[in-house]
Design a protein around this motif. Sequence first.
Motif, PDB file in Angstrom:
ATOM      1  N   UNK A   1       0.758  -1.250   0.000  1.00 14.96           N
ATOM      2  CA  UNK A   1       0.000   0.000   0.000  1.00 14.96           C
ATOM      3  C   UNK A   1       0.783   1.291   0.000  1.00 14.96           C
ATOM      4  N   UNK A   2       2.093   1.263  -0.328  1.00 14.57           N
ATOM      5  CA  UNK A   2       2.876   2.503  -0.284  1.00 14.57           C
ATOM      6  C   UNK A   2       2.337   3.560  -1.244  1.00 14.57           C
ATOM      7  N   UNK A   3       1.803   3.136  -2.375  1.00 22.51           N
ATOM      8  CA  UNK A   3       1.259   4.100  -3.340  1.00 22.51           C
ATOM      9  C   UNK A   3       0.033   4.801  -2.770  1.00 22.51           C
ATOM     10  N   UNK A   4      -0.841   4.070  -2.145  1.00 22.60           N
ATOM     11  CA  UNK A   4      -2.079   4.667  -1.625  1.00 22.60           C
ATOM     12  C   UNK A   4      -1.791   5.519  -0.395  1.00 22.60           C
ATOM     13  N   UNK A   5      -1.006   5.033   0.541  1.00 23.57           N
ATOM     14  CA  UNK A   5      -0.795   5.780   1.781  1.00 23.57           C
ATOM     15  C   UNK A   5      -0.047   7.092   1.546  1.00 23.57           C
ATOM     16  N   UNK A   6       0.671   7.204   0.414  1.00 21.48           N
ATOM     17  CA  UNK A   6       1.376   8.444   0.104  1.00 21.48           C
ATOM     18  C   UNK A   6       0.584   9.389  -0.772  1.00 21.48           C
ATOM     19  N   UNK A   7      -0.652   9.047  -1.114  1.00 23.56           N
ATOM     20  CA  UNK A   7      -1.486   9.885  -1.985  1.00 23.56           C
ATOM     21  C   UNK A   7      -2.274  10.882  -1.132  1.00 23.56           C
ATOM     22  N   UNK A   8      -2.178  12.161  -1.490  1.00 21.32           N
ATOM     23  CA  UNK A   8      -2.782  13.221  -0.673  1.00 21.32           C
ATOM     24  C   UNK A   8      -4.302  13.255  -0.753  1.00 21.32           C
TER      25      UNK A   8
END
Length: 398
Positions: free
Chosen positions: A278-285
Amino acid sequence: MDDLYRPLGLDSPHRAWRLPAVRLDRLVLMLAVGGILGGSAAISLDRPVLRQVDVFAEQAEREAAAEMAAALPSPPEPAVKAAPLQPLGRSSAPEDSADPNLPTVSYPPNLSGDYGRLVPVRDPGSLRQAPGEADKVDEALTEPGEEGPLPVRAADGRRPFDVYQAEPASDRGTRIAIVVGGLGISQTGTMRAVEQLPPAVTLAFAAAGNSLDRWMRQARRSGHELLLQLPMEPTGYPDVSPGAHTLTAKDAAGRRWRDLDWSLGRLTNYVGVMNYMGARLTGDAEAMPALATELARRGLLYLDDGTSARSLARDAAKQAGAVYAGADILLDAQQDPDSIRRRLDALERTARAGGRAIGVASAFESSIATLGAWIREAEGRGIVIVPVSALADDPEAR
């Protein structure tokens, strides 16, 4: 002269005067009648003279007095009005007057106003399930979903986070929470974790796991607190994928929750979710704040596993009013007992420095064996192992 006095009997010098003969009962009767007549006369003589009243004149006087009173100016109202009387059992104090350091609850639930402030203080631990019912689903905390019942706040405000918490053995001392994930994938690994790890260890089940309801019941009966591992979009998706029903950043930003609901409906009796990748989602503003808002609406904890330095989860949870916890150390990045023990020692140093720490691991055989042995030693050194909910930041706790 003798002839003149003889008829009257006055010529006999020895004759005495006598009362006429009267019967005794007649005498008593005559005296009683005389007493009654004499009393009546006395009362009549003593009665006050009645005042003659002119009814019409008095009515006219009262009407004139009322007209004069109405013509006079009204007295000024007091600066402070007296508080209205409160019904028995209610408090006139506003909610803001309660001690902010104490937890509060509205009772009866789902009501507002004076009646809703009947009970100002409660113990949050009272909302936990009784240990003997820990494997029972609270129907008030669910709503229908396509895959299964979805967690939701109850009508009385209770959250799954409140009800499904495991009670810590102690709230004092140096506290460490350990979360073991990946349960439900390997039946052997799941059985080891449920049966061999101490009850204070939190268990996280993968949404794609098997026999989750059976394992949930066994884990809850053993005293464990549960999390659901949520597959979330990683960097490099879809070449790198956590599996089916992955929640993507695009869907989260658009508040399309079909894949999220699929995962949430796979298990019950959990306090919250933790990311699986989930690194892509958790870093999305946009995506992470939307996910945090949805989890807050459902009354769930979000645990960030700490694997992404770009995660916005903490700030997003704070903004959304969601319960948040963040892992400090990944314990078994290397499947070597010595490496795991060194990471556990580092976790202990972190906890002693800050009073608390959270470590995460997976249900590998070496991890479970090393964790079990280390926990027994750490407790001998005064370390308190607690469920992850005990170290979470809860914005609704007052």
